[in-house]
Write a protein that holds these residues in place. Structure first.
Motif, mmCIF file in Angstrom:
data_model
loop_
_atom_site.group_PDB
_atom_site.id
_atom_site.type_symbol
_atom_site.label_atom_id
_atom_site.label_comp_id
_atom_site.label_asym_id
_atom_site.label_seq_id
_atom_site.Cartn_x
_atom_site.Cartn_y
_atom_site.Cartn_z
ATOM 1 N N ARG A 287 44.405 47.901 43.795
ATOM 2 C CA ARG A 287 43.293 46.969 43.722
ATOM 3 C C ARG A 287 43.831 45.558 43.942
ATOM 4 O O ARG A 287 44.873 45.203 43.405
ATOM 5 C CB ARG A 287 42.655 47.091 42.345
ATOM 6 C CG ARG A 287 41.444 46.224 42.161
ATOM 7 C CD ARG A 287 40.926 46.417 40.719
ATOM 8 N NE ARG A 287 39.733 45.674 40.502
ATOM 9 C CZ ARG A 287 39.701 44.354 40.325
ATOM 10 N NH1 ARG A 287 40.793 43.650 40.377
ATOM 11 N NH2 ARG A 287 38.552 43.743 40.116
ATOM 12 N N GLU B 175 31.640 48.233 42.177
ATOM 13 C CA GLU B 175 32.507 49.024 41.293
ATOM 14 C C GLU B 175 33.303 50.048 42.084
ATOM 15 O O GLU B 175 34.489 50.263 41.813
ATOM 16 C CB GLU B 175 31.676 49.715 40.213
ATOM 17 C CG GLU B 175 31.209 48.776 39.128
ATOM 18 C CD GLU B 175 30.442 49.501 38.034
ATOM 19 O OE1 GLU B 175 30.653 50.717 37.825
ATOM 20 O OE2 GLU B 175 29.636 48.826 37.382
ATOM 21 N N SER B 176 32.667 50.676 43.069
ATOM 22 C CA SER B 176 33.374 51.683 43.854
ATOM 23 C C SER B 176 34.502 51.053 44.674
ATOM 24 O O SER B 176 35.563 51.642 44.832
ATOM 25 C CB SER B 176 32.412 52.455 44.764
ATOM 26 O OG SER B 176 32.062 51.711 45.898
ATOM 27 N N ASN C 76 36.268 48.513 43.801
ATOM 28 C CA ASN C 76 37.368 48.202 42.895
ATOM 29 C C ASN C 76 38.068 49.433 42.344
ATOM 30 O O ASN C 76 39.190 49.325 41.870
ATOM 31 C CB ASN C 76 36.869 47.316 41.746
ATOM 32 C CG ASN C 76 36.671 45.889 42.198
ATOM 33 O OD1 ASN C 76 37.203 45.463 43.212
ATOM 34 N ND2 ASN C 76 35.904 45.136 41.445
ATOM 35 N N SER C 77 37.447 50.585 42.403
ATOM 36 C CA SER C 77 38.075 51.791 41.858
ATOM 37 C C SER C 77 38.673 52.698 42.940
ATOM 38 O O SER C 77 39.446 53.588 42.621
ATOM 39 C CB SER C 77 37.068 52.579 41.013
ATOM 40 O OG SER C 77 36.001 53.031 41.820
ATOM 41 N N ASP C 78 38.347 52.458 44.188
ATOM 42 C CA ASP C 78 38.842 53.302 45.271
ATOM 43 C C ASP C 78 40.218 52.803 45.736
ATOM 44 O O ASP C 78 40.344 51.681 46.222
ATOM 45 C CB ASP C 78 37.858 53.282 46.442
ATOM 46 C CG ASP C 78 38.188 54.292 47.521
ATOM 47 O OD1 ASP C 78 39.382 54.611 47.716
ATOM 48 O OD2 ASP C 78 37.252 54.754 48.196
#
Length: 181
Positions: free
Chosen positions: A3, A54-55, A57-59
């Motif tokens: 990230r 959110e996706s 930042n999490s992928d």
């Protein structure tokens, strides 16, 4: 891929990770039919835009930075609170299953008052350097609509070469092989 953390400082732009406070402005931009067309995007609800943030930042295969225009920043030391200085975004996607060192890059200067100032060029240059040094990317690919002459010119001026074209999607594919860092 990790990230994005911190900021990337340029002469005219500051790149910061895409955070929740950026979503309302980003959502407003993505209501523009021309931006949707140029970015091959769909209109989303505000809730869907928060989920997308959110996706991102999490992928581990995606890296997204918001472009802040330094000229419009009130407090440069507090760049994340400078939502009013948002100009656009620059992203990298690691989506090539055959080459883990290749990634797709895209840029959007969404804020009309930020266009034509060279911000996109600087942001892409910063992202190229970041990709090579921090993500060990060796090849970047850009897919650009035939109708987006500004982006085609930008990427070609940065050394990206035409490597393909989709008549179905009316889209050019350009690539840049990065030097070893």
């Amino acid at each position: 891929m990790v990230r994005p953390v911190g900021r990337i400082q340029g002469q005219r732009v500051v790149l910061v990770p895409y955070e929740k406070e950026h979503v309302p402005c980003y959502h407003k931009w993505m209501q523009d039919p021309k931006l949707l067309e140029d970015t091959f995007s769909e209109s989303l609800s505000l809730e869907e835009q928060y989920e997308l943030q959110e996706s991102w930042n999490s992928d581990p295969h995606k890296c997204m930075f918001i472009i802040l225009e330094k000229e419009r920043m009130e407090v440069p030391e507090e760049e994340l609170s400078n939502v009013e200085a948002m100009a656009g975004d620059v992203n990298i996607f690691m989506n090539d299953m055959e080459d883990e060192k290749a990634a797709e890059i895209d840029i959007m200067i969404a804020e009309p008052r930020s266009r034509g100032k060279g911000l996109a060029k600087e942001a892409v240059q910063l992202m190229i350097k970041y990709a090579a040094q921090h993500l060990q990317i060796s090849k970047l690919r850009a897919k650009i609509s035939d109708s987006n002459s500004t982006s085609l010119h930008l990427f070609r001026s940065l050394g990206f070469q035409d490597v393909g074209h989709s008549d179905v999607f009316q889209q050019a594919t350009l690539e840049l092989v990065l030097e070893s860092q």
